[in-house]
Design a protein around this motif. Structure first.
Motif, short mmCIF file in Angstrom:
data_model
loop_
_atom_site.label_atom_id
_atom_site.label_comp_id
_atom_site.label_asym_id
_atom_site.label_seq_id
_atom_site.Cartn_x
_atom_site.Cartn_y
_atom_site.Cartn_z
N ARG A 15 0.86 -1.19 0.00
CA ARG A 15 0.00 0.00 0.00
C ARG A 15 0.89 1.24 0.00
N PHE A 16 0.56 2.19 -0.87
CA PHE A 16 1.45 3.32 -1.12
C PHE A 16 0.78 4.64 -0.78
N TYR A 17 1.51 5.47 -0.03
CA TYR A 17 1.06 6.83 0.28
C TYR A 17 1.99 7.82 -0.39
N GLN A 18 1.43 8.72 -1.19
CA GLN A 18 2.19 9.80 -1.83
C GLN A 18 1.84 11.12 -1.16
N ALA A 19 2.88 11.81 -0.68
CA ALA A 19 2.69 13.11 -0.04
C ALA A 19 2.47 14.17 -1.11
N SER A 20 1.21 14.52 -1.33
CA SER A 20 0.87 15.62 -2.22
C SER A 20 0.86 16.91 -1.38
N TYR A 34 -2.76 -0.12 -12.98
CA TYR A 34 -2.18 -1.36 -12.46
C TYR A 34 -2.88 -1.88 -11.21
N ASP A 35 -3.95 -1.21 -10.81
CA ASP A 35 -4.72 -1.62 -9.63
C ASP A 35 -3.87 -1.63 -8.36
N LEU A 36 -2.94 -0.69 -8.27
CA LEU A 36 -2.16 -0.55 -7.04
C LEU A 36 -3.01 0.11 -5.96
N TYR A 37 -2.73 -0.24 -4.70
CA TYR A 37 -3.34 0.49 -3.59
C TYR A 37 -2.47 1.73 -3.38
N ALA A 38 -2.87 2.83 -3.99
CA ALA A 38 -2.05 4.05 -3.97
C ALA A 38 -2.93 5.24 -3.63
N CYS A 39 -2.50 6.03 -2.66
CA CYS A 39 -3.27 7.18 -2.16
C CYS A 39 -2.42 8.45 -2.21
N CYS A 40 -3.09 9.57 -2.38
CA CYS A 40 -2.44 10.88 -2.26
C CYS A 40 -3.07 11.65 -1.10
N GLY A 41 -2.24 12.16 -0.23
CA GLY A 41 -2.70 13.05 0.83
C GLY A 41 -2.28 14.47 0.50
N ILE A 42 -3.25 15.35 0.25
CA ILE A 42 -2.94 16.74 -0.09
C ILE A 42 -2.80 17.52 1.22
N THR A 43 -1.56 17.65 1.67
CA THR A 43 -1.32 18.26 2.97
C THR A 43 -1.16 19.77 2.85
N TYR A 44 -1.72 20.46 3.81
CA TYR A 44 -1.54 21.90 3.95
C TYR A 44 -0.39 22.13 4.94
N THR A 45 -0.07 23.38 5.19
CA THR A 45 1.09 23.70 6.02
C THR A 45 0.97 23.04 7.39
N HIS A 46 1.98 22.29 7.76
CA HIS A 46 1.94 21.64 9.08
C HIS A 46 3.29 21.83 9.78
#
Length: 323
Positions: free
Chosen positions: A118-123, A166-178
């Motif tokens: 499972r993949f998380y991409q920091a957007s 490719y049916d990967l479990y891949a997500c993007c989290g659109i983060t604001y200033t933290h």
């Protein structure tokens, strides 16, 4: 059997908090670290003996494949990038290599070596640039206004394309200033909290800032990494905005920080045009309705809690001999 996770950007603010969170949950944690004579492990020194550090680089496809082969991760979190916006203007090609093309390399490594991970991409909220609405939602059009935002937009859409193709479990989290005490000193939130404490302790006499009326959506990095983890625990992958859902002005931040140390900010703060950003006709502010409804995420820190934690850290750091 314990889950395993691979984190890129391990030594950064978010990577260090995420590693702590996963260790607390019983994960085997692997961190991808770029081999560099100037690599700083300061943020992870207190738990470095509990994690596995792997040398690798988003510029090197084979090092990513080797890292995935070695870690065999259930979850992969890509938090590495060239993330300082002003630097993206002076090094646009390098920013693109790490922040955009690097994600293509990592997605391809996952597809070839561990497609069930499972993949998380920091957007980033920088993908919105100058949006046509505020607050922004997951459906707001991307209009990036700097090379960093452009690179993040590419990475965001590549992640979605790999999920669909490719049916990967891949997500993007659109983060604001933290923010957090582990935030770099060049960012305005820490510049203000540290500046207030320096003045209180007699280590400085004034603080120069840009537009005090600028509005920001600030939240705590601990809340952000908790959202990342929660996103990868869902049945289906999806993309979410991660933000506080509130906006506060720089002036509010200044007032809160100086009040906490018993000072009137108006006696010490001056406005310097060199710190002004270009005009921002629409405020970057995140709508968090989707993430709260779908995965029941709720920030733990209020704005006042965040300011207090940062000021307390600076007081301890500077009275213990920090510079």
């Amino acid at each position: 059997m314990a889950k395993s996770a691979l984190i890129t950007g391990l030594t950064g603010q978010d990577g260090s908090y995420l590693a702590e969170l996963l260790l607390d949950k019983g994960y085997d944690v692997y961190g991808l670290v770029r081999r560099s004579s100037s690599s700083s492990f300061g943020r992870i020194n207190h738990f470095a003996n509990k994690i596995h550090v792997i040398s690798g680089d988003l510029l090197d496809q084979f090092s990513l494949m080797d890292a995935i082969d070695q870690a065999q991760p259930d979850e992969i979190y890509n938090l590495a990038s060239q993330s300082y916006v002003p630097l993206s203007w002076t090094q646009p090609a390098l920013t693109a290599e790490y922040t955009a093309i690097g994600v293509s390399r990592l997605l391809e490594a996952i597809r070839r070596c561990k497609p069930d991970a499972r993949f998380y991409q920091a957007s980033s909220s920088e993908v919105f640039g100058q949006p046509d609405e505020s607050p922004q939602t997951e459906r707001t059009a991307f209009r990036p206004r700097n090379p960093y935002g452009v690179a993040k937009a590419y990475a965001h859409w590549m992640t979605i394309n790999y999920r669909q193709k490719y049916d990967l479990y891949a997500c993007c989290g659109i983060t604001y200033t933290h923010e957090s005490p582990r935030r770099g000193a060049e960012f305005v939130f820490r510049k203000i909290t540290r500046g207030a404490v320096k003045i209180k302790l007699g280590l400085a006499k004034e603080l120069k800032l840009g537009n005090l009326d600028a509005l920001r959506d600030w939240c705590h990095a601990e809340d952000v990494v908790n959202a990342m983890w929660m996103m990868l625990q869902q049945n289906k992958p999806d993309d979410f905005i991660i933000a506080s859902g509130e906006t506060h002005s720089v002036k509010e931040l200044v007032d809160c920080a100086f009040s906490y140390v018993g000072l009137n900010w108006q006696d010490y703060v001056s406005v310097d045009p060199q710190f002004y950003r270009p005009d921002e006709p629409v405020t970057l502010a995140g709508c968090v309705d989707k993430i709260k409804a779908r995965i029941q995420w709720q920030p733990k820190y209020s704005f006042a809690d965040l300011v207090e934690s940062m000021v307390e850290h600076e007081l301890k750091d500077l009275t213990d001999g920090g510079a």
